[in-house]
Design an enzyme around this catalytic site. Structure first.
Site, PDB file in Angstrom:
ATOM      1  N   CYS A 186      -5.050  -3.294   2.194  1.00 16.11           N
ATOM      2  CA  CYS A 186      -4.848  -3.390   3.639  1.00 16.11           C
ATOM      3  C   CYS A 186      -6.124  -3.663   4.430  1.00 16.11           C
ATOM      4  O   CYS A 186      -6.650  -4.757   4.400  1.00 16.11           O
ATOM      5  CB  CYS A 186      -4.102  -2.153   4.134  1.00 16.11           C
ATOM      6  SG  CYS A 186      -3.144  -2.537   5.631  1.00 16.11           S
ATOM      7  N   LYS A 238      -9.265   2.347  -2.171  1.00 15.51           N
ATOM      8  CA  LYS A 238      -9.509   1.634  -0.900  1.00 15.51           C
ATOM      9  C   LYS A 238     -10.865   2.020  -0.287  1.00 15.51           C
ATOM     10  O   LYS A 238     -11.102   3.201   0.005  1.00 15.51           O
ATOM     11  CB  LYS A 238      -8.369   1.951   0.069  1.00 15.51           C
ATOM     12  CG  LYS A 238      -8.436   1.211   1.398  1.00 15.51           C
ATOM     13  CD  LYS A 238      -7.221   1.585   2.259  1.00 15.51           C
ATOM     14  CE  LYS A 238      -7.148   0.807   3.560  1.00 15.51           C
ATOM     15  NZ  LYS A 238      -5.984   1.207   4.383  1.00 15.51           N
ATOM     16  N   VAL A 246      -0.116  -2.830  10.574  1.00 16.35           N
ATOM     17  CA  VAL A 246       0.509  -2.547  11.869  1.00 16.35           C
ATOM     18  C   VAL A 246      -0.010  -3.501  12.942  1.00 16.35           C
ATOM     19  O   VAL A 246       0.558  -3.578  14.024  1.00 16.35           O
ATOM     20  CB  VAL A 246       0.280  -1.079  12.297  1.00 16.35           C
ATOM     21  CG1 VAL A 246       1.090  -0.137  11.427  1.00 16.35           C
ATOM     22  CG2 VAL A 246      -1.195  -0.699  12.260  1.00 16.35           C
ATOM     23  N   GLU A 305       0.850  -1.201   0.000  1.00 12.84           N
ATOM     24  CA  GLU A 305       0.000   0.000   0.000  1.00 12.84           C
ATOM     25  C   GLU A 305       0.893   1.261   0.000  1.00 12.84           C
ATOM     26  O   GLU A 305       1.945   1.271   0.651  1.00 12.84           O
ATOM     27  CB  GLU A 305      -0.841  -0.052   1.290  1.00 12.84           C
ATOM     28  CG  GLU A 305      -1.753   1.117   1.541  1.00 12.84           C
ATOM     29  CD  GLU A 305      -2.491   0.952   2.891  1.00 12.84           C
ATOM     30  OE1 GLU A 305      -2.098   0.103   3.726  1.00 12.84           O
ATOM     31  OE2 GLU A 305      -3.482   1.685   3.091  1.00 12.84           O
TER      32      GLU A 305
END
Ligand code: ACM
Length: 261
Positions: free
Chosen positions: A141, A108, A168, A38
């Protein structure tokens, strides 16, 4: 077909270095398809739209041109996240481009955390890109946490879910195994690595990019820190068969009348 991911650490605000690294790491890649992370040309942790402006590109601008050049040079299709600008709006977008220059842009749909303050929620709808006889489902993501994303793309015909990520949290890689099994598709998650510091925040990205098959086997996986291109040979046509037993079809056996959503 030979498919892979490029896992690396983009430098926030340093587009030139990022493009040089991508170009170098894809040199002689001998693949049919490579998925990149990304926002891989710009970095991720922006604090304002002013910071984003110089790193953004239109869908017919310099970043798609760069990927077109690499796709032609290496005779491979590419799927990569980039910062798209359209009018005054910014989108967390993903480009598919093949060696002939055919491109598809996905914006997205499910924005994560502070992305909501900077980007518009994607309005392209889910997208399938065709390459040779493979159907590629595009997702970015945080789309992973909504099983509807992978299901929608799979019902639309995707054989391979091409997932560009800046993860993350540590859960996605396990979830994508389930996405593979429940939709009988291949998945390629290309995650970034590295630590990004911007203002008072520091984000550590979790790497572990992976390729899974329709049975949920992990065909390839990177570690949490390495910058690496990994590719494997797959028979994507096996994803077209949605029979789980001789009497069970993954999509036709759904009982939608009992589902709340
Ligand atoms: C994410 O969607 N970048 C976690």
């Amino acid at each position: 077909m030979r498919v892979g991911f490029l896992q690396f650490s983009p430098e926030l605000f340093h587009e030139k270095q990022n493009l040089e690294k991508i170009s170098k790491m894809l040199n002689n890649c001998s693949t049919d398809l490579v998925v990149l992370p990304e926002l891989c040309t710009s970095g991720y942790s922006f604090n304002s739209k002013n910071e984003m402006e110089p790193l953004s590109s239109t869908a017919d601008g310099r970043i798609p041109d760069f990927f077109k050049h690499i796709a032609e040079r290496e005779d491979t299709a590419l799927v990569a996240g980039f910062l798209e600008k359209d009018g005054n709006q910014f989108y967390n977008s993903q480009i598919f481009i093949d060696p002939s220059g055919t491109q598809t842009i996905y914006r997205k749909i499910h924005l994560f955390l502070n992305e909501k303050d900077l980007f518009e929620a994607g309005n392209s709808g889910f997208k399938i890109a065709k390459y040779n006889d493979a159907s590629l489902g595009l997702m970015v993501c945080f789309d992973w946490i909504f099983p509807e994303s992978a299901r929608t793309l799979s019902v639309m015909g995707a054989d391979i879910l091409c997932h560009s990520a800046n993860l993350v949290l540590p859960f996605c890689q396990k979830a994508m195994i389930t996405r593979s099994i429940e939709n009988h598709v291949y998945t390629i998650t290309s995650n970034r690595v590295g630590i990004e510091r911007s203002g008072d925040q520091a984000l550590t990205f979790t790497g572990m990019s992976q390729i899974t098959d329709p049975q949920g086997n992990i065909l390839a996986q990177a570690n949490e820190v390495e910058e690496v291109l990994i590719a494997v040979d797959i028979d994507h046509t096996t994803a077209k068969n949605k029979m789980i037993t001789e009497k069970n079809h993954l999509f036709e056996d759904r009982r939608k009348e009992f589902y709340e959503v």
